[in-house]
Design a protein around this motif. Structure first.
Motif, PDB file in Angstrom:
ATOM      1  N   SER A  12      -4.193  -9.261 -17.731  1.00 54.58           N
ATOM      2  CA  SER A  12      -3.273  -9.499 -16.624  1.00 54.58           C
ATOM      3  C   SER A  12      -2.205 -10.467 -17.108  1.00 54.58           C
ATOM      4  O   SER A  12      -2.501 -11.443 -17.796  1.00 54.58           O
ATOM      5  N   LEU A  13      -0.943 -10.197 -16.772  1.00 54.31           N
ATOM      6  CA  LEU A  13       0.169 -10.972 -17.325  1.00 54.31           C
ATOM      7  C   LEU A  13       0.934 -11.782 -16.282  1.00 54.31           C
ATOM      8  O   LEU A  13       0.997 -13.002 -16.346  1.00 54.31           O
ATOM      9  N   HIS A  14       1.551 -11.077 -15.334  1.00 52.59           N
ATOM     10  CA  HIS A  14       2.409 -11.789 -14.395  1.00 52.59           C
ATOM     11  C   HIS A  14       2.690 -10.952 -13.150  1.00 52.59           C
ATOM     12  O   HIS A  14       2.418  -9.753 -13.117  1.00 52.59           O
ATOM     13  N   PHE A  15       3.242 -11.646 -12.158  1.00 53.85           N
ATOM     14  CA  PHE A  15       3.702 -10.975 -10.945  1.00 53.85           C
ATOM     15  C   PHE A  15       5.190 -11.235 -10.823  1.00 53.85           C
ATOM     16  O   PHE A  15       5.650 -12.373 -10.933  1.00 53.85           O
ATOM     17  N   VAL A  16       5.953 -10.172 -10.607  1.00 54.19           N
ATOM     18  CA  VAL A  16       7.406 -10.276 -10.501  1.00 54.19           C
ATOM     19  C   VAL A  16       7.798 -10.432  -9.039  1.00 54.19           C
ATOM     20  O   VAL A  16       7.375  -9.639  -8.191  1.00 54.19           O
ATOM     21  N   ASP A  24       4.295  -2.328   4.105  1.00 46.65           N
ATOM     22  CA  ASP A  24       5.754  -2.444   4.097  1.00 46.65           C
ATOM     23  C   ASP A  24       6.159  -3.365   2.946  1.00 46.65           C
ATOM     24  O   ASP A  24       5.766  -4.530   2.915  1.00 46.65           O
ATOM     25  N   HIS A  25       6.937  -2.850   2.007  1.00 47.10           N
ATOM     26  CA  HIS A  25       7.324  -3.641   0.844  1.00 47.10           C
ATOM     27  C   HIS A  25       8.631  -4.406   1.055  1.00 47.10           C
ATOM     28  O   HIS A  25       9.025  -5.194   0.200  1.00 47.10           O
ATOM     29  N   GLY A  26       9.282  -4.195   2.203  1.00 54.72           N
ATOM     30  CA  GLY A  26      10.524  -4.894   2.474  1.00 54.72           C
ATOM     31  C   GLY A  26      11.536  -4.658   1.366  1.00 54.72           C
ATOM     32  O   GLY A  26      11.542  -3.629   0.681  1.00 54.72           O
ATOM     33  N   THR A  27      12.416  -5.640   1.147  1.00 56.29           N
ATOM     34  CA  THR A  27      13.361  -5.566   0.023  1.00 56.29           C
ATOM     35  C   THR A  27      12.989  -6.577  -1.055  1.00 56.29           C
ATOM     36  O   THR A  27      13.630  -6.633  -2.096  1.00 56.29           O
ATOM     37  N   SER A  28      11.934  -7.361  -0.798  1.00 54.51           N
ATOM     38  CA  SER A  28      11.512  -8.374  -1.771  1.00 54.51           C
ATOM     39  C   SER A  28      10.382  -7.874  -2.670  1.00 54.51           C
ATOM     40  O   SER A  28       9.849  -8.629  -3.476  1.00 54.51           O
ATOM     41  N   TYR A  29      10.016  -6.596  -2.497  1.00 55.06           N
ATOM     42  CA  TYR A  29       8.840  -6.028  -3.163  1.00 55.06           C
ATOM     43  C   TYR A  29       8.692  -6.503  -4.610  1.00 55.06           C
ATOM     44  O   TYR A  29       9.660  -6.629  -5.350  1.00 55.06           O
ATOM     45  N   GLY A  30       7.441  -6.788  -4.970  1.00 54.99           N
ATOM     46  CA  GLY A  30       7.171  -7.308  -6.301  1.00 54.99           C
ATOM     47  C   GLY A  30       6.609  -6.265  -7.241  1.00 54.99           C
ATOM     48  O   GLY A  30       6.673  -5.052  -6.988  1.00 54.99           O
ATOM     49  N   ARG A  31       6.059  -6.754  -8.329  1.00 51.77           N
ATOM     50  CA  ARG A  31       5.473  -5.867  -9.346  1.00 51.77           C
ATOM     51  C   ARG A  31       4.442  -6.672 -10.116  1.00 51.77           C
ATOM     52  O   ARG A  31       4.684  -7.821 -10.463  1.00 51.77           O
ATOM     53  N   ILE A  32       3.286  -6.084 -10.363  1.00 50.89           N
ATOM     54  CA  ILE A  32       2.250  -6.762 -11.138  1.00 50.89           C
ATOM     55  C   ILE A  32       2.197  -6.131 -12.529  1.00 50.89           C
ATOM     56  O   ILE A  32       2.350  -4.912 -12.670  1.00 50.89           O
ATOM     57  N   ALA A  33       2.025  -6.975 -13.544  1.00 51.04           N
ATOM     58  CA  ALA A  33       2.119  -6.493 -14.922  1.00 51.04           C
ATOM     59  C   ALA A  33       0.858  -6.782 -15.714  1.00 51.04           C
ATOM     60  O   ALA A  33       0.226  -7.838 -15.547  1.00 51.04           O
ATOM     61  N   PHE A  34       0.532  -5.834 -16.587  1.00 55.12           N
ATOM     62  CA  PHE A  34      -0.632  -5.926 -17.473  1.00 55.12           C
ATOM     63  C   PHE A  34      -0.204  -5.474 -18.869  1.00 55.12           C
ATOM     64  O   PHE A  34       0.763  -4.724 -19.025  1.00 55.12           O
ATOM     65  N   SER A  35      -0.967  -5.905 -19.874  1.00 54.63           N
ATOM     66  CA  SER A  35      -0.712  -5.406 -21.225  1.00 54.63           C
ATOM     67  C   SER A  35      -1.920  -4.622 -21.712  1.00 54.63           C
ATOM     68  O   SER A  35      -3.046  -4.821 -21.240  1.00 54.63           O
ATOM     69  N   VAL A  65       7.139   0.114 -22.122  1.00 56.26           N
ATOM     70  CA  VAL A  65       6.511  -0.054 -20.818  1.00 56.26           C
ATOM     71  C   VAL A  65       6.452   1.269 -20.082  1.00 56.26           C
ATOM     72  O   VAL A  65       7.238   2.180 -20.331  1.00 56.26           O
ATOM     73  N   ILE A  66       5.513   1.340 -19.166  1.00 58.72           N
ATOM     74  CA  ILE A  66       5.462   2.420 -18.183  1.00 58.72           C
ATOM     75  C   ILE A  66       5.214   1.759 -16.834  1.00 58.72           C
ATOM     76  O   ILE A  66       4.436   0.799 -16.745  1.00 58.72           O
ATOM     77  N   ILE A  67       5.902   2.234 -15.801  1.00 59.94           N
ATOM     78  CA  ILE A  67       5.779   1.625 -14.479  1.00 59.94           C
ATOM     79  C   ILE A  67       5.256   2.669 -13.497  1.00 59.94           C
ATOM     80  O   ILE A  67       5.822   3.762 -13.370  1.00 59.94           O
ATOM     81  N   LEU A  68       4.184   2.310 -12.832  1.00 58.84           N
ATOM     82  CA  LEU A  68       3.490   3.196 -11.902  1.00 58.84           C
ATOM     83  C   LEU A  68       3.620   2.676 -10.473  1.00 58.84           C
ATOM     84  O   LEU A  68       4.090   1.559 -10.249  1.00 58.84           O
ATOM     85  N   ALA A  69       3.160   3.472  -9.530  1.00 62.73           N
ATOM     86  CA  ALA A  69       3.022   3.021  -8.145  1.00 62.73           C
ATOM     87  C   ALA A  69       1.659   3.466  -7.654  1.00 62.73           C
ATOM     88  O   ALA A  69       1.260   4.616  -7.850  1.00 62.73           O
ATOM     89  N   HIS A 125       2.596  -0.105  -4.432  1.00 63.10           N
ATOM     90  CA  HIS A 125       2.691  -1.326  -5.239  1.00 63.10           C
ATOM     91  C   HIS A 125       3.095  -0.953  -6.662  1.00 63.10           C
ATOM     92  O   HIS A 125       2.483  -0.075  -7.277  1.00 63.10           O
ATOM     93  N   GLU A 126       4.109  -1.621  -7.179  1.00 65.18           N
ATOM     94  CA  GLU A 126       4.580  -1.327  -8.529  1.00 65.18           C
ATOM     95  C   GLU A 126       3.665  -1.986  -9.560  1.00 65.18           C
ATOM     96  O   GLU A 126       3.278  -3.141  -9.419  1.00 65.18           O
ATOM     97  N   ILE A 127       3.344  -1.223 -10.614  1.00 66.09           N
ATOM     98  CA  ILE A 127       2.431  -1.684 -11.659  1.00 66.09           C
ATOM     99  C   ILE A 127       3.078  -1.394 -13.005  1.00 66.09           C
ATOM    100  O   ILE A 127       3.443  -0.251 -13.294  1.00 66.09           O
ATOM    101  N   CYS A 128       3.198  -2.424 -13.824  1.00 68.36           N
ATOM    102  CA  CYS A 128       3.785  -2.271 -15.152  1.00 68.36           C
ATOM    103  C   CYS A 128       2.717  -2.446 -16.219  1.00 68.36           C
ATOM    104  O   CYS A 128       1.949  -3.419 -16.180  1.00 68.36           O
TER     105      CYS A 128
END
Length: 298
Positions: free
Chosen positions: A6-10, A194-205, A242-246, A251-254
């Motif tokens: 697990s790396l970070h949350f955007v 509801d992700h609003g307009t502030s929606y984030g992204r969680i990242a893993f390596s 990178v690949i980005i999923l939902a 929820h966005e996942i990198c």
């Protein structure tokens, strides 16, 4: 899958100075890297924006062994609509609890030695009133889901996470890739996310060779891929893939190749100065004020 981290949350921030002050001075985080960009990111790291933006990595230590926040700041955006998708980040730090009280930061007790506060922009932070562990104070990130079992199936069966705990009564589950890493908590809110307009992204390596495998598995299972496997260049630094999923709730996942990311994510000793200089040079507020305008909401 093995060797995943697990790396970070955007998260998008509209008030960069106030957010940075809260994270540095109240929570005790450190600025790890800071970069300025003149145009939008190929992987939409800063959302659907093409203008000038910045990326600041901030946390308690290097992403080699800490979970951190990636703050994205779009110079032309004055506010974001917060949805119900991000339910909080939990960190263990009695020091942060004491500092928040000293600074007069709003705290509410949630029982069991846990205090709830909000970072600027409305992002919820849960503080466990215990001494910081020797590993990483960041314990978990909680995301809202509309169907708990469906989400567990996605994160566990497709993305290989271990289910550490399932609480049927409170409609929660805790998952993760390793005992000593930040965990992902899923909370069933029994309504659309509801992700609003502030929606984030969680990242893993993961090992680079696993990225095509992840992409192929998602295609086979008819799961959403937001950004197919792509290479991202950072001038003077490592090129990462990178690949980005939902997930089923959007929820966005990198996922990023681990070896290149370790090179890219080295702590920059000049990060604090770079960020402070960028904030001092940011005249966007003055420009909008001079023209009798408000920064637009996202």
């Amino acid at each position: 899958m093995a060797l995943l981290r697990s790396l970070h949350f955007v998260c998008k921030v509209a008030d960069r100075p106030r957010t940075v002050s809260f994270l540095r001075n109240v929570l005790g985080m450190k600025v790890l890297r800071h970069e300025e960009f003149e145009e939008g990111c190929k992987a939409s790291c800063n959302g659907p924006y093409d203008g000038k933006w910045s990326k600041t990595m901030i946390g308690f230590g290097s992403e080699d062994n800490h979970f951190v926040l990636e703050l994205t700041y779009n110079y032309g955006v004055g506010s974001y609509h917060l949805g119900n998708d991000f339910l909080g980040m939990t960190l263990q730090s009695s020091k942060a609890v004491r500092k928040a009280k000293q600074e007069g930061w709003a705290l509410s007790e949630a029982g069991d030695g846990i205090f709830v506060t909000e970072a600027p922009g409305g992002y919820k932070i849960l503080l466990v009133d215990k001494e910081e562990p020797q590993t990483d104070p960041v314990q978990k990130v909680t995301l809202a889901v509309s169907d708990l079992q469906r989400s567990i199936n996605y994160w566990s069966n497709l993305l290989g996470m271990k289910v550490y705990k399932k609480d049927e009564a409170n409609k929660k589950a805790v998952l993760g890739y390793a005992d000593d890493q930040c965990k992902l908590e899923l909370q069933n809110i029994s309504e659309p996310v509801d992700h609003g307009t502030s929606y984030g992204r969680i990242a893993f390596s993961c090992p680079r060779e696993q990225l095509p495998e992840i992409e192929a598995e998602m295609k086979k299972e008819n799961q959403k891929i937001l950004t197919p496997l792509v290479s991202l260049d950072t001038p003077g630094k490592a090129t990462v893939e990178v690949i980005i999923l939902a997930d089923p709730d959007g929820h966005e996942i990198c996922f990023v190749g681990d070896a290149a990311f370790r090179q890219l994510s080295r702590v920059d000793p000049d990060a604090n100065k770079l960020l402070d200089d960028a904030m001092a040079a940011d005249k966007s507020e003055e420009w909008f004020s001079k023209h009798k305008l408000e920064k637009p909401s996202a």
